[in-house]
Design a protein around this motif. Structure first.
Motif, PDB file in Angstrom:
ATOM      1  N   SER A 273       2.361  -6.924  33.009  1.00 56.12           N
ATOM      2  CA  SER A 273       3.645  -7.611  32.947  1.00 56.12           C
ATOM      3  C   SER A 273       3.474  -9.106  32.680  1.00 56.12           C
ATOM      4  O   SER A 273       2.523  -9.720  33.158  1.00 56.12           O
ATOM      5  CB  SER A 273       4.400  -7.415  34.265  1.00 56.12           C
ATOM      6  OG  SER A 273       5.565  -8.215  34.302  1.00 56.12           O
ATOM      7  N   ARG A 274       4.407  -9.675  31.942  1.00 59.87           N
ATOM      8  CA  ARG A 274       4.485 -11.128  31.767  1.00 59.87           C
ATOM      9  C   ARG A 274       5.524 -11.744  32.691  1.00 59.87           C
ATOM     10  O   ARG A 274       5.881 -12.916  32.517  1.00 59.87           O
ATOM     11  CB  ARG A 274       4.860 -11.469  30.320  1.00 59.87           C
ATOM     12  CG  ARG A 274       3.823 -11.104  29.281  1.00 59.87           C
ATOM     13  CD  ARG A 274       4.297 -11.552  27.909  1.00 59.87           C
ATOM     14  NE  ARG A 274       3.330 -11.228  26.856  1.00 59.87           N
ATOM     15  CZ  ARG A 274       3.506 -11.524  25.576  1.00 59.87           C
ATOM     16  NH1 ARG A 274       4.617 -12.143  25.191  1.00 59.87           N
ATOM     17  NH2 ARG A 274       2.599 -11.194  24.674  1.00 59.87           N
ATOM     18  N   TRP A 275       5.987 -10.988  33.671  1.00 61.82           N
ATOM     19  CA  TRP A 275       7.143 -11.443  34.420  1.00 61.82           C
ATOM     20  C   TRP A 275       6.922 -11.479  35.930  1.00 61.82           C
ATOM     21  O   TRP A 275       6.946 -12.548  36.525  1.00 61.82           O
ATOM     22  CB  TRP A 275       8.357 -10.559  34.076  1.00 61.82           C
ATOM     23  CG  TRP A 275       8.635 -10.553  32.610  1.00 61.82           C
ATOM     24  CD1 TRP A 275       8.159  -9.679  31.678  1.00 61.82           C
ATOM     25  CD2 TRP A 275       9.403 -11.522  31.889  1.00 61.82           C
ATOM     26  NE1 TRP A 275       8.588 -10.026  30.415  1.00 61.82           N
ATOM     27  CE2 TRP A 275       9.360 -11.150  30.511  1.00 61.82           C
ATOM     28  CE3 TRP A 275      10.126 -12.650  32.257  1.00 61.82           C
ATOM     29  CZ2 TRP A 275      10.013 -11.873  29.529  1.00 61.82           C
ATOM     30  CZ3 TRP A 275      10.789 -13.366  31.266  1.00 61.82           C
ATOM     31  CH2 TRP A 275      10.728 -12.975  29.926  1.00 61.82           C
ATOM     32  N   GLU A 276       6.708 -10.340  36.570  1.00 59.41           N
ATOM     33  CA  GLU A 276       6.688 -10.291  38.038  1.00 59.41           C
ATOM     34  C   GLU A 276       5.472  -9.498  38.513  1.00 59.41           C
ATOM     35  O   GLU A 276       5.577  -8.363  38.948  1.00 59.41           O
ATOM     36  CB  GLU A 276       7.977  -9.638  38.568  1.00 59.41           C
ATOM     37  CG  GLU A 276       9.269 -10.326  38.155  1.00 59.41           C
ATOM     38  CD  GLU A 276       9.491 -11.631  38.890  1.00 59.41           C
ATOM     39  OE1 GLU A 276       8.743 -11.895  39.857  1.00 59.41           O
ATOM     40  OE2 GLU A 276      10.398 -12.390  38.509  1.00 59.41           O
ATOM     41  N   HIS A 277       4.317 -10.103  38.432  1.00 61.26           N
ATOM     42  CA  HIS A 277       3.072  -9.436  38.799  1.00 61.26           C
ATOM     43  C   HIS A 277       2.632  -9.930  40.176  1.00 61.26           C
ATOM     44  O   HIS A 277       2.403 -11.125  40.369  1.00 61.26           O
ATOM     45  CB  HIS A 277       2.011  -9.760  37.751  1.00 61.26           C
ATOM     46  CG  HIS A 277       0.737  -8.990  37.910  1.00 61.26           C
ATOM     47  ND1 HIS A 277      -0.331  -9.138  37.064  1.00 61.26           N
ATOM     48  CD2 HIS A 277       0.354  -8.078  38.825  1.00 61.26           C
ATOM     49  CE1 HIS A 277      -1.314  -8.350  37.446  1.00 61.26           C
ATOM     50  NE2 HIS A 277      -0.914  -7.700  38.517  1.00 61.26           N
ATOM     51  N   SER A 278       2.497  -9.027  41.138  1.00 61.29           N
ATOM     52  CA  SER A 278       2.060  -9.395  42.493  1.00 61.29           C
ATOM     53  C   SER A 278       0.535  -9.442  42.516  1.00 61.29           C
ATOM     54  O   SER A 278      -0.137  -8.443  42.779  1.00 61.29           O
ATOM     55  CB  SER A 278       2.592  -8.389  43.515  1.00 61.29           C
ATOM     56  OG  SER A 278       4.002  -8.430  43.561  1.00 61.29           O
ATOM     57  N   LEU A 279      -0.005 -10.606  42.259  1.00 66.12           N
ATOM     58  CA  LEU A 279      -1.446 -10.793  42.124  1.00 66.12           C
ATOM     59  C   LEU A 279      -1.851 -12.122  42.748  1.00 66.12           C
ATOM     60  O   LEU A 279      -1.224 -13.153  42.492  1.00 66.12           O
ATOM     61  CB  LEU A 279      -1.836 -10.789  40.641  1.00 66.12           C
ATOM     62  CG  LEU A 279      -3.249 -11.273  40.301  1.00 66.12           C
ATOM     63  CD1 LEU A 279      -4.291 -10.255  40.726  1.00 66.12           C
ATOM     64  CD2 LEU A 279      -3.376 -11.558  38.804  1.00 66.12           C
ATOM     65  N   LEU A 280      -2.891 -12.097  43.567  1.00 69.28           N
ATOM     66  CA  LEU A 280      -3.557 -13.297  44.061  1.00 69.28           C
ATOM     67  C   LEU A 280      -5.003 -13.222  43.607  1.00 69.28           C
ATOM     68  O   LEU A 280      -5.678 -12.218  43.847  1.00 69.28           O
ATOM     69  CB  LEU A 280      -3.506 -13.383  45.583  1.00 69.28           C
ATOM     70  CG  LEU A 280      -2.132 -13.564  46.228  1.00 69.28           C
ATOM     71  CD1 LEU A 280      -2.227 -13.371  47.736  1.00 69.28           C
ATOM     72  CD2 LEU A 280      -1.584 -14.962  45.925  1.00 69.28           C
ATOM     73  N   ALA A 281      -5.488 -14.270  42.938  1.00 70.99           N
ATOM     74  CA  ALA A 281      -6.821 -14.201  42.337  1.00 70.99           C
ATOM     75  C   ALA A 281      -7.558 -15.519  42.517  1.00 70.99           C
ATOM     76  O   ALA A 281      -6.947 -16.571  42.722  1.00 70.99           O
ATOM     77  CB  ALA A 281      -6.709 -13.856  40.856  1.00 70.99           C
ATOM     78  N   ARG A 282      -8.886 -15.431  42.420  1.00 67.61           N
ATOM     79  CA  ARG A 282      -9.746 -16.606  42.480  1.00 67.61           C
ATOM     80  C   ARG A 282     -10.714 -16.591  41.302  1.00 67.61           C
ATOM     81  O   ARG A 282     -11.149 -15.537  40.852  1.00 67.61           O
ATOM     82  CB  ARG A 282     -10.524 -16.648  43.798  1.00 67.61           C
ATOM     83  CG  ARG A 282      -9.612 -16.760  45.012  1.00 67.61           C
ATOM     84  CD  ARG A 282     -10.404 -16.917  46.303  1.00 67.61           C
ATOM     85  NE  ARG A 282      -9.513 -16.969  47.458  1.00 67.61           N
ATOM     86  CZ  ARG A 282      -9.916 -17.182  48.712  1.00 67.61           C
ATOM     87  NH1 ARG A 282     -11.213 -17.335  48.963  1.00 67.61           N
ATOM     88  NH2 ARG A 282      -9.038 -17.229  49.698  1.00 67.61           N
ATOM     89  N   ARG A 283     -11.056 -17.777  40.828  1.00 63.90           N
ATOM     90  CA  ARG A 283     -11.938 -17.900  39.679  1.00 63.90           C
ATOM     91  C   ARG A 283     -13.356 -17.453  40.012  1.00 63.90           C
ATOM     92  O   ARG A 283     -13.886 -17.795  41.083  1.00 63.90           O
ATOM     93  CB  ARG A 283     -11.957 -19.361  39.206  1.00 63.90           C
ATOM     94  CG  ARG A 283     -10.688 -19.796  38.492  1.00 63.90           C
ATOM     95  CD  ARG A 283     -10.530 -21.313  38.538  1.00 63.90           C
ATOM     96  NE  ARG A 283      -9.478 -21.775  37.659  1.00 63.90           N
ATOM     97  CZ  ARG A 283      -8.174 -21.712  37.930  1.00 63.90           C
ATOM     98  NH1 ARG A 283      -7.761 -21.174  39.063  1.00 63.90           N
ATOM     99  NH2 ARG A 283      -7.286 -22.186  37.057  1.00 63.90           N
ATOM    100  N   ILE A 284     -13.979 -16.719  39.098  1.00 63.05           N
ATOM    101  CA  ILE A 284     -15.385 -16.363  39.206  1.00 63.05           C
ATOM    102  C   ILE A 284     -16.187 -17.485  38.563  1.00 63.05           C
ATOM    103  O   ILE A 284     -15.937 -17.857  37.413  1.00 63.05           O
ATOM    104  CB  ILE A 284     -15.665 -15.012  38.531  1.00 63.05           C
ATOM    105  CG1 ILE A 284     -14.870 -13.908  39.237  1.00 63.05           C
ATOM    106  CG2 ILE A 284     -17.159 -14.693  38.553  1.00 63.05           C
ATOM    107  CD1 ILE A 284     -14.946 -12.564  38.557  1.00 63.05           C
ATOM    108  N   THR A 285     -17.152 -18.032  39.294  1.00 63.90           N
ATOM    109  CA  THR A 285     -17.825 -19.254  38.851  1.00 63.90           C
ATOM    110  C   THR A 285     -19.284 -19.055  38.460  1.00 63.90           C
ATOM    111  O   THR A 285     -19.914 -19.996  37.977  1.00 63.90           O
ATOM    112  CB  THR A 285     -17.755 -20.332  39.948  1.00 63.90           C
ATOM    113  OG1 THR A 285     -18.401 -19.840  41.129  1.00 63.90           O
ATOM    114  CG2 THR A 285     -16.303 -20.674  40.271  1.00 63.90           C
ATOM    115  N   GLU A 286     -19.836 -17.852  38.666  1.00 63.41           N
ATOM    116  CA  GLU A 286     -21.234 -17.600  38.313  1.00 63.41           C
ATOM    117  C   GLU A 286     -21.369 -16.200  37.731  1.00 63.41           C
ATOM    118  O   GLU A 286     -20.510 -15.335  37.944  1.00 63.41           O
ATOM    119  CB  GLU A 286     -22.149 -17.749  39.535  1.00 63.41           C
ATOM    120  CG  GLU A 286     -22.056 -19.087  40.245  1.00 63.41           C
ATOM    121  CD  GLU A 286     -22.566 -20.266  39.418  1.00 63.41           C
ATOM    122  OE1 GLU A 286     -23.304 -20.033  38.424  1.00 63.41           O
ATOM    123  OE2 GLU A 286     -22.229 -21.421  39.759  1.00 63.41           O
TER     124      GLU A 286
END
Length: 529
Positions: A359-372
């Motif tokens: 979806s481009r609208w209402e996505h229930s997502l919490l994320a963190r950047r992968i750095t390695e």
């Protein structure tokens, strides 16, 4: 003397714009379709960087709903006039078309972690705007885009003077420079009677570089340096690739440094792939006898280790009270208690399922950047899905066409085919491992688990491999075969991609958004090489 190791801001931190205000250096980076909008990091010694805040309200209405993947906020330019920070940026609403359909905004603040003024739209000719403060006057630099059939999408660099109070244009727009190679990302400084124009050259992929031009008149004509200041296009063996999109900054002792984006590609059978996205690096710079900037270590390739003369200094901690603030990120809107709740069950995050992962609208997502390139994510989830339209779990994501997820969901009784929901209260609670790429979505493995009990999910990435697992009887149990993590990269597929891979938690409910899932103990550990 301090030794910094590049990249200094690692994992999905592209298009860095660096400015010095007193003893502090600040870097703003692109956020695209992600919140928080325009993350800002700070450092005193150029080697150790910390998140310092973001430009709150950069997206009008606090929404980027509907913008395409890799659209949204491109290439913010941060500046300091001695009293206030200024940021100018574009919100890009079309990607892969001649038009871009963008709006350009300006916001200011006295403290990067404080209140930013409501964004004011200014007239812009294309993306990559930048502000130049000089002799109490304000100038807006821009890429000029020619959308017409046969036109050049990168048709040169232009400048317009703005009224400092109203931000309305003063006089006309001046064409500063055109070049046979693609040029963008203009930044300007004034030194020793010269207006110095720092340009990104060759596009933001492996042909990227930094080119410098100068003039004794702000509006030109500009002469080009006869060689690049920075690039890796000539040597794929350099560990820091895609070097470009740079900004020159003077240190308090008169030394100069260059911030720029870079990438650390994986070497795969399909070619180099940058799962970590584009990152932020810093180089030391000198000026030659003819007045051109040069990398202090010589040549035009970026160095991994750089000596800087800024002494290390202790930094007061940045106070953060929001449990869903940085390093968490969300798609197209900031987190909202209506779907991301940390109070109903202390110690847990409750997500209410909404749209699906594309979806481009209402996505229930919490994320963190992968750095390695070596990382591990783990979380415990508790939920009671009662239909295949409900799911919650752990996801590795690049965008809507590139993700891997292990989800707790519902499936028909074993041996019964997929004919839609049976509505008899029967079925199984399962873990479903799914991979998505431009060829479609595939269910890779299904494992039955007990209904209504917490289950710990995990994934380990090592280079191009992603291995999902869950904990059963205190033992990690693999789910499915190793999957190709390198598809979650800037360089896989034919579409333009500008962000980076993240790990996170998500939930969906495609019927009435009533399904909830509780998560605790999320952990993302990234191991440097």
């Amino acid at each position: 003397m301090t030794v910094l190791r590049n990249p200094v801001i690692r994992g999905f931190a592209p298009d860095p714009s660096m400015v010095r205000a007193g003893d502090w250096y600040y870097v703003a980076t692109s956020s695209f379709e992600w919140f928080p909008t325009i993350p800002i990091h700070r450092s005193r010694d150029l080697a150790h960087w910390e998140y310092a805040g973001h430009v709150r309200g950069a997206a009008p209405g606090d929404s980027l709903a509907g913008v395409p993947d890799s659209g949204g906020i491109w290439a913010p330019s941060l500046s300091w006039d001695g009293e206030r920070f200024w940021v100018v940026y574009s919100v890009v609403r079309s990607v892969g078309t001649p038009y871009f359909d963008l709006d350009t905004y300006v916001s200011t603040a006295t403290d990067v972690a404080g209140e930013w003024t409501a964004p004011r739209r200014v007239a812009g000719h294309g993306f990559d705007p930048a502000l130049f403060h000089h002799e109490d006057r304000l100038w807006l630099l821009n890429l000029q885009n020619d959308h017409r059939p046969g036109g050049r999408r990168f048709a040169g660099i232009v400048v317009t003077e703005l009224d400092r109070g109203t931000l309305e244009p003063i006089g006309g727009t001046h064409l500063l420079l055109q070049h046979e190679r693609l040029i963008e990302g203009p930044k300007m400084l004034y030194r020793d009677g010269w207006y110095v124009l720092v340009l990104a050259e060759g596009g933001t992929g492996f042909e990227h570089g930094v080119l410098v031009a100068r003039s004794q008149n702000l509006t030109g004509p500009y002469e080009l340096d006869d060689r690049p200041l920075l690039t890796t296009r000539d040597d794929p063996s350099v560990p820091l690739q895609k070097a470009g999109h740079a900004e020159l900054v003077e240190a308090p002792d008169g030394q100069w440094v260059l911030s720029h984006l870079t990438a650390r590609p994986l070497r795969t059978p399909h070619g180099p792939r940058c799962t970590l996205g584009r990152e932020t690096a810093v180089q030391a710079v000198t000026w030659d006898a003819e007045g051109w900037p040069r990398l202090r270590h010589g040549g035009h390739h970026p160095a991994v280790e750089v000596d800087v003369t800024t002494p290390p200094q202790a930094s007061p901690p940045v106070t953060r009270e929001d449990p869903l603030g940085w390093p968490w990120s969300t798609l197209r809107r900031p987190p909202d208690p209506s779907w991301a709740d940390t109070t109903s069950r202390p110690g847990w995050i409750r997500l209410r399922g909404r749209h699906g992962p594309e979806s481009r609208w209402e996505h229930s997502l919490l994320a963190r950047r992968i750095t390695e390139h070596r990382a591990e994510a783990e979380v415990t989830v508790e939920a009671r899905p009662s239909t295949f339209t409900q799911a919650a779990g752990l996801v590795l994501r690049y965008d809507a066409e590139a993700y891997l997820s292990l989800d707790l969901t519902w499936a028909e009784p074993e041996g019964e085919g997929q004919r839609g929901q049976q509505w008899r209260g029967e079925g199984r609670t399962v873990l479903s491992l799914v991979e998505r790429d431009e060829g479609g979505t595939r269910e890779v493995a299904v494992v039955e688990v007990g209904p209504g009990v917490p289950v710990t999910l995990g994934v380990t990435t090592d280079g191009a491999d992603a291995r999902f697992w869950y904990v059963r009887g205190g033992v990690r149990t693999p789910v499915g075969p190793p999957l190709d993590f390198s598809r979650l990269s800037d360089d896989h597929g034919s579409r333009l991609r500008f962000t980076g891979a993240v790990a996170g938690i998500h939930a969906r409910d495609l019927v009435d958004a009533s399904f909830t899932a509780d998560f605790r103990g999320f952990r993302l550990t990234c191991t440097p090489e």
